[in-house]
Design an enzyme around this catalytic site. Structure first.
Site, short mmCIF file in Angstrom:
data_model
loop_
_atom_site.label_atom_id
_atom_site.label_comp_id
_atom_site.label_asym_id
_atom_site.label_seq_id
_atom_site.Cartn_x
_atom_site.Cartn_y
_atom_site.Cartn_z
CE LYS A 50 -4.86 -13.72 3.19
NZ LYS A 50 -3.81 -12.88 2.66
NE ARG A 73 -7.86 -10.82 -12.46
CZ ARG A 73 -8.51 -9.80 -11.92
NH1 ARG A 73 -8.40 -9.53 -10.64
NH2 ARG A 73 -9.30 -9.04 -12.66
N GLY A 111 -0.55 -7.40 6.58
CA GLY A 111 -0.19 -8.80 6.38
C GLY A 111 0.78 -8.99 5.22
CD GLU A 133 9.10 -23.08 12.82
OE1 GLU A 133 9.35 -21.95 13.27
OE2 GLU A 133 8.51 -23.95 13.47
P1 ATR Z 1 -2.82 -6.68 3.51
O1 ATR Z 1 -3.16 -7.95 4.22
O2 ATR Z 1 -3.09 -6.72 2.03
O3 ATR Z 1 -1.44 -6.21 3.82
P2 ATR Z 1 -3.85 -4.81 5.40
O4 ATR Z 1 -3.30 -5.68 6.48
O5 ATR Z 1 -5.21 -4.25 5.54
O6 ATR Z 1 -3.86 -5.59 4.03
O7 ATR Z 1 -2.79 -3.64 5.15
C1 ATR Z 1 -3.03 -2.55 4.32
C2 ATR Z 1 -1.85 -1.57 4.41
O8 ATR Z 1 -2.11 -0.43 3.57
C3 ATR Z 1 -1.62 -1.02 5.81
O9 ATR Z 1 -0.25 -0.77 5.99
C4 ATR Z 1 -2.42 0.30 5.77
O10 ATR Z 1 -1.98 1.28 6.70
P3 ATR Z 1 -2.59 1.28 8.21
O11 ATR Z 1 -1.89 0.19 8.94
O12 ATR Z 1 -2.28 2.62 8.73
O13 ATR Z 1 -4.08 1.03 8.05
C5 ATR Z 1 -2.11 0.75 4.36
N1 ATR Z 1 -3.14 1.70 3.89
C6 ATR Z 1 -4.37 1.40 3.44
N2 ATR Z 1 -5.06 2.53 3.11
C7 ATR Z 1 -4.22 3.57 3.38
C8 ATR Z 1 -4.32 5.00 3.25
N3 ATR Z 1 -5.43 5.57 2.78
N4 ATR Z 1 -3.26 5.74 3.62
C9 ATR Z 1 -2.13 5.17 4.09
N5 ATR Z 1 -1.97 3.84 4.24
C10 ATR Z 1 -2.99 3.04 3.89
#
Ligand code: ATR
Length: 280
Positions: A69, A19, A133, A80
């Site tokens: 990224k 977006r 992230g 920083e």
């Molecule tokens: P972003 O950069 O948007 O933060 P990411 O680094 O992939 O994306 O992080 C996604 C977050 O959602 C993580 O904390 C992930 O948990 P894990 O570290 O255990 O993977 C969480 N997440 C995604 N799907 C999930 C699910 N089905 N149940 C619990 N946590 C989930």
């Protein structure tokens, strides 16, 4: 378009869903800038070369999204804030340098300040769901604003532990089973996981143990009003959504590329909200 036209872009693969072009396009028009914001869909194998030559490719900078990224962070000079968070989402050309920063921090904090002013005066404890992230940006912002104890709930324990290593003893790693206990009397809850996002599993969580004057934020913006935010509003809590975070995080990028600090207005929010609604 003249030679002086400044052009920024969103770099991703895919990137069409972003977006950011709508958002920056709105400001370019509003401030009558000789500029453009484009979509640069770059496959992973071409990205290192593309980003190395960002200026030669005609860009003054841009946003970086999945899956680029890490490469963008490695190939630029992070400030920083980006170093502390361990991720960069905004790049800009500064003479012969390619610099980067993380604007999710101010996006999250800016939205919270706008939607729940004084949030940092009601508590020094927060519960953060997720440890990816986006969560790191949230944790960094909370610590910067004086939050002393942050319970970081994550499915994968190693990532919550890594957040503690990165940010120090303010971070307390936790599991989903701990959530009911952590929410007892809690005043600040942030979903920084992808749960509740369109196409992802639901975020099922009982907010009844939270304090009456609690604040709940969600980084998810599709749907605009997540089940979490809906439940929070039903309890009369103040809420901050992912769309406002997106809007506030865009301010610094625009300022760096086009030289004007743009305003997050109601009209802009409504335009993007309508766009999100269309896709849900
Ligand atoms: P972003 O950069 O948007 O933060 P990411 O680094 O992939 O994306 O992080 C996604 C977050 O959602 C993580 O904390 C992930 O948990 P894990 O570290 O255990 O993977 C969480 N997440 C995604 N799907 C999930 C699910 N089905 N149940 C619990 N946590 C989930």
């Amino acid at each position: 378009m003249s030679e002086a036209t400044r052009v920024a872009c969103v770099m991703g693969w895919p990137a069409k869903q972003s977006r950011s072009p709508k958002l920056h396009g709105y400001w370019i028009k509003r401030y009558n800038i000789d500029g453009d914001y484009r979509v640069a869909e770059i496959p992973p194998e071409s990205f290192p070369e593309f980003v190395k030559n960002l200026a030669k490719n005609g860009y003054v900078g841009g946003n970086v999204t999945m899956p680029h990224k890490d490469v963008a962070f490695a190939q630029s000079e992070p400030d920083e804030r980006a170093k502390a968070v361990g991720a960069a989402n905004t790049l800009w050309v500064d003479g012969s340098r390619l610099r980067s920063t993380n604007t999710d921090v101010e996006g999250f904090i800016g939205a919270l300040d706008a939607n729940a002013p004084g949030w940092d005066r009601i508590t020094d404890t927060a519960v953060v769901l997720g440890a990816g992230g986006a969560s790191r940006a949230v944790i960094y912002g909370l610590i910067e604003r004086g939050i002393k104890t942050i319970d970081v709930v994550n499915r994968t324990p190693a990532k919550a532990e890594a957040a503690k290593t990165r940010f120090g003893s303010a971070v307390h790693p936790a599991t989903w089973d701990d959530v009911p206990r952590l929410l007892k009397g809690a005043k600040l809850l942030i979903n920084a996981s992808s749960l509740g996002m369109k196409g992802q599993p639901e975020l099922k969580i009982d907010l009844s143990p939270m304090a009456k004057d609690a604040v709940v934020a969600d980084i998810v913006y599709v749907p605009l009003k997540t089940k979490l935010l809906e439940a929070a509003q039903q309890r009369g809590f103040r809420t901050s959504d992912g769309l406002d975070m997106l809007l506030y995080q865009a301010v610094r990028g625009f300022t760096l590329w086009f030289g004007i600090k743009p305003e997050v207005t109601k009209e802009l929010r409504e335009m993007l909200a309508a766009d999100v609604m269309k896709s849900t």
